[in-house]
Design a protein around this motif. Sequence first.
Motif, PDB file in Angstrom:
ATOM      1  N   VAL A  96      -5.166  -8.258   3.214  1.00  0.00           N
ATOM      2  CA  VAL A  96      -3.795  -8.271   3.730  1.00  0.00           C
ATOM      3  C   VAL A  96      -3.465  -6.856   4.194  1.00  0.00           C
ATOM      4  O   VAL A  96      -3.683  -5.882   3.458  1.00  0.00           O
ATOM      5  N   TYR A  97      -2.931  -6.744   5.414  1.00  0.00           N
ATOM      6  CA  TYR A  97      -2.642  -5.444   6.009  1.00  0.00           C
ATOM      7  C   TYR A  97      -1.135  -5.186   6.013  1.00  0.00           C
ATOM      8  O   TYR A  97      -0.350  -6.016   6.490  1.00  0.00           O
ATOM      9  N   LEU A  98      -0.750  -4.023   5.471  1.00  0.00           N
ATOM     10  CA  LEU A  98       0.655  -3.643   5.407  1.00  0.00           C
ATOM     11  C   LEU A  98       0.825  -2.206   5.899  1.00  0.00           C
ATOM     12  O   LEU A  98      -0.086  -1.378   5.771  1.00  0.00           O
ATOM     13  N   ARG A  99       2.001  -1.920   6.432  1.00  0.00           N
ATOM     14  CA  ARG A  99       2.328  -0.567   6.877  1.00  0.00           C
ATOM     15  C   ARG A  99       3.729  -0.221   6.386  1.00  0.00           C
ATOM     16  O   ARG A  99       4.636  -1.052   6.471  1.00  0.00           O
ATOM     17  N   MET A 100       3.896   0.982   5.870  1.00  0.00           N
ATOM     18  CA  MET A 100       5.175   1.393   5.287  1.00  0.00           C
ATOM     19  C   MET A 100       5.294   2.904   5.306  1.00  0.00           C
ATOM     20  O   MET A 100       4.313   3.620   5.571  1.00  0.00           O
ATOM     21  N   PHE A 105       5.673   3.968  -0.463  1.00  0.00           N
ATOM     22  CA  PHE A 105       4.421   3.694  -1.171  1.00  0.00           C
ATOM     23  C   PHE A 105       4.374   4.465  -2.479  1.00  0.00           C
ATOM     24  O   PHE A 105       4.037   3.916  -3.539  1.00  0.00           O
ATOM     25  N   LEU A 106       4.709   5.749  -2.423  1.00  0.00           N
ATOM     26  CA  LEU A 106       4.606   6.592  -3.606  1.00  0.00           C
ATOM     27  C   LEU A 106       5.570   6.176  -4.709  1.00  0.00           C
ATOM     28  O   LEU A 106       5.226   6.227  -5.895  1.00  0.00           O
ATOM     29  N   PHE A 112       3.267  -1.626  -7.654  1.00  0.00           N
ATOM     30  CA  PHE A 112       3.141  -3.046  -7.335  1.00  0.00           C
ATOM     31  C   PHE A 112       1.693  -3.391  -7.004  1.00  0.00           C
ATOM     32  O   PHE A 112       1.169  -4.419  -7.429  1.00  0.00           O
ATOM     33  N   MET A 113       1.041  -2.525  -6.224  1.00  0.00           N
ATOM     34  CA  MET A 113      -0.333  -2.778  -5.813  1.00  0.00           C
ATOM     35  C   MET A 113      -1.258  -2.848  -7.024  1.00  0.00           C
ATOM     36  O   MET A 113      -2.167  -3.689  -7.080  1.00  0.00           O
ATOM     37  N   GLN A 114      -1.029  -1.976  -7.982  1.00  0.00           N
ATOM     38  CA  GLN A 114      -1.850  -1.990  -9.196  1.00  0.00           C
ATOM     39  C   GLN A 114      -1.654  -3.299  -9.957  1.00  0.00           C
ATOM     40  O   GLN A 114      -2.631  -3.922 -10.412  1.00  0.00           O
ATOM     41  N   HIS A 115      -0.421  -3.735 -10.084  1.00  0.00           N
ATOM     42  CA  HIS A 115      -0.116  -4.988 -10.782  1.00  0.00           C
ATOM     43  C   HIS A 115      -0.717  -6.170 -10.026  1.00  0.00           C
ATOM     44  O   HIS A 115      -1.347  -7.049 -10.631  1.00  0.00           O
ATOM     45  N   PHE A 116      -0.551  -6.193  -8.716  1.00  0.00           N
ATOM     46  CA  PHE A 116      -1.059  -7.296  -7.908  1.00  0.00           C
ATOM     47  C   PHE A 116      -2.582  -7.367  -7.977  1.00  0.00           C
ATOM     48  O   PHE A 116      -3.168  -8.448  -8.046  1.00  0.00           O
ATOM     49  N   GLY A 117      -3.222  -6.200  -7.970  1.00  0.00           N
ATOM     50  CA  GLY A 117      -4.674  -6.155  -8.029  1.00  0.00           C
ATOM     51  C   GLY A 117      -5.233  -6.755  -9.307  1.00  0.00           C
ATOM     52  O   GLY A 117      -6.327  -7.340  -9.306  1.00  0.00           O
ATOM     53  N   LYS A 118      -4.508  -6.614 -10.408  1.00  0.00           N
ATOM     54  CA  LYS A 118      -4.952  -7.201 -11.672  1.00  0.00           C
ATOM     55  C   LYS A 118      -4.829  -8.722 -11.646  1.00  0.00           C
ATOM     56  O   LYS A 118      -5.661  -9.439 -12.202  1.00  0.00           O
ATOM     57  N   GLU A 119      -3.774  -9.206 -10.968  1.00  0.00           N
ATOM     58  CA  GLU A 119      -3.545 -10.647 -10.889  1.00  0.00           C
ATOM     59  C   GLU A 119      -4.502 -11.318  -9.909  1.00  0.00           C
ATOM     60  O   GLU A 119      -4.962 -12.435 -10.139  1.00  0.00           O
ATOM     61  N   TYR A 120      -4.767 -10.628  -8.791  1.00  0.00           N
ATOM     62  CA  TYR A 120      -5.590 -11.212  -7.728  1.00  0.00           C
ATOM     63  C   TYR A 120      -6.662 -10.201  -7.295  1.00  0.00           C
ATOM     64  O   TYR A 120      -6.552  -9.564  -6.248  1.00  0.00           O
ATOM     65  N   PRO A 121      -7.686 -10.043  -8.101  1.00  0.00           N
ATOM     66  CA  PRO A 121      -8.698  -9.002  -7.840  1.00  0.00           C
ATOM     67  C   PRO A 121      -9.488  -9.193  -6.550  1.00  0.00           C
ATOM     68  O   PRO A 121     -10.062  -8.233  -6.032  1.00  0.00           O
ATOM     69  N   LYS A 124      -7.608  -7.944  -1.198  1.00  0.00           N
ATOM     70  CA  LYS A 124      -7.598  -6.512  -0.909  1.00  0.00           C
ATOM     71  C   LYS A 124      -6.372  -6.148  -0.075  1.00  0.00           C
ATOM     72  O   LYS A 124      -6.113  -6.775   0.956  1.00  0.00           O
ATOM     73  N   LEU A 125      -5.636  -5.150  -0.524  1.00  0.00           N
ATOM     74  CA  LEU A 125      -4.472  -4.668   0.219  1.00  0.00           C
ATOM     75  C   LEU A 125      -4.869  -3.419   0.984  1.00  0.00           C
ATOM     76  O   LEU A 125      -5.338  -2.443   0.398  1.00  0.00           O
ATOM     77  N   ARG A 126      -4.691  -3.450   2.296  1.00  0.00           N
ATOM     78  CA  ARG A 126      -5.016  -2.309   3.151  1.00  0.00           C
ATOM     79  C   ARG A 126      -3.691  -1.722   3.635  1.00  0.00           C
ATOM     80  O   ARG A 126      -2.974  -2.329   4.424  1.00  0.00           O
ATOM     81  N   ILE A 127      -3.393  -0.520   3.156  1.00  0.00           N
ATOM     82  CA  ILE A 127      -2.093   0.102   3.410  1.00  0.00           C
ATOM     83  C   ILE A 127      -2.239   1.253   4.393  1.00  0.00           C
ATOM     84  O   ILE A 127      -3.167   2.062   4.292  1.00  0.00           O
ATOM     85  N   SER A 128      -1.328   1.337   5.337  1.00  0.00           N
ATOM     86  CA  SER A 128      -1.255   2.505   6.219  1.00  0.00           C
ATOM     87  C   SER A 128       0.189   2.990   6.235  1.00  0.00           C
ATOM     88  O   SER A 128       1.121   2.242   5.923  1.00  0.00           O
ATOM     89  N   SER A 129       0.376   4.258   6.560  1.00  0.00           N
ATOM     90  CA  SER A 129       1.726   4.833   6.560  1.00  0.00           C
ATOM     91  C   SER A 129       2.233   5.006   7.981  1.00  0.00           C
ATOM     92  O   SER A 129       1.454   5.186   8.922  1.00  0.00           O
ATOM     93  N   GLY A 130       3.534   4.918   8.126  1.00  0.00           N
ATOM     94  CA  GLY A 130       4.147   5.085   9.434  1.00  0.00           C
ATOM     95  C   GLY A 130       5.652   5.165   9.293  1.00  0.00           C
ATOM     96  O   GLY A 130       6.180   5.280   8.178  1.00  0.00           O
ATOM     97  N   PHE A 131       6.338   5.079  10.428  1.00  0.00           N
ATOM     98  CA  PHE A 131       7.790   5.120  10.431  1.00  0.00           C
ATOM     99  C   PHE A 131       8.328   3.902  11.177  1.00  0.00           C
ATOM    100  O   PHE A 131       7.558   3.089  11.703  1.00  0.00           O
ATOM    101  N   HIS A 132       9.636   3.797  11.232  1.00  0.00           N
ATOM    102  CA  HIS A 132      10.300   2.567  11.657  1.00  0.00           C
ATOM    103  C   HIS A 132       9.695   1.938  12.908  1.00  0.00           C
ATOM    104  O   HIS A 132       9.266   0.786  12.880  1.00  0.00           O
ATOM    105  N   GLN A 133       9.633   2.684  14.008  1.00  0.00           N
ATOM    106  CA  GLN A 133       9.263   2.064  15.275  1.00  0.00           C
ATOM    107  C   GLN A 133       7.802   1.643  15.322  1.00  0.00           C
ATOM    108  O   GLN A 133       7.480   0.553  15.792  1.00  0.00           O
TER     109      GLN A 133
END
Length: 300
Positions: A96-100, A105-106, A112-121, A124-133
Amino acid sequence: MIELLEGRFIKTFIVVMEEKSFSRAADKLGYVQSTVTTHIQLLEQVCKQKLFHRLSRGVKPTAAGEKLLKYAYQFVQLGATIEDAMNEMEQPRGTVYLRMQESFFLTRFSSFMQHFGKEYPEVKLRISSGFHQDILDQVLEHAIDFGILPRDPKRNDIVFYPLVEEKLIFIASNTLMMDVETEGVSRLNKEILISFGSICLYHTHASKALKEAGIQVKDAIELPSLEMIKQSVACGIGFALVPEVAVQHELDAGTFKVLPLCPESYSMHGLIVHKNRELSHPARLVKSELIKPSALNTRM
């Protein structure tokens, strides 16, 4: 056309678009450059359009290439959705791909990612950083499953799920705070506003609040990370508007002070998804877990 399309051609096309270079795309995909060239040539034959301008350094997409990109992401996402559907009979697996924004994130999502990873190992969550637009743009282009924004974009093609309301505060060093207490908030006219830049909505919030307070700062500095902003404020370089949760430890330790600027500012962060996106099973799990009332409030 559909019977002539191959998924590997589409994946190669996307990587060339992202890397803006055949050679870098080849390195990323583990191909020799001639393979990348062949994939693009065959895709151009299928589309009956030139997709890239070949430049001395890299490539630039043509209008046809730009138009194809959205459908290329959808093509790849459909393949992933089919694969995920076949896997639903077993333990959920997929990506699952997310951007925030980095600050979100910090302060919220990493726990949340740590908790989710334990429930659904196997998810895989793929996170990238960005801004509104750019977060909004990636969701509109189907390049990612979800974005997290500090406010509702209020678009008919976007679904916004409220997640958590953040209080925004202006922080300053102890020295600057003493000056403000002595001279009043007009002292800030001589100071530097530190932010992520005009592409960040926090900067917009700050500019509006300062204008309402009759303050025009002498200058502004753009920094790429929350930690750099905090260090700069602590060193007395200027002041900044940040989520209160992001600096709670520093406030408790007395490193920062909250500037007395009114009215208080709040930002409602929410999950956004394209209304026409067919979510995979793992993506649906992420959404259902994230929008639970306690998902981001209790794991900070």
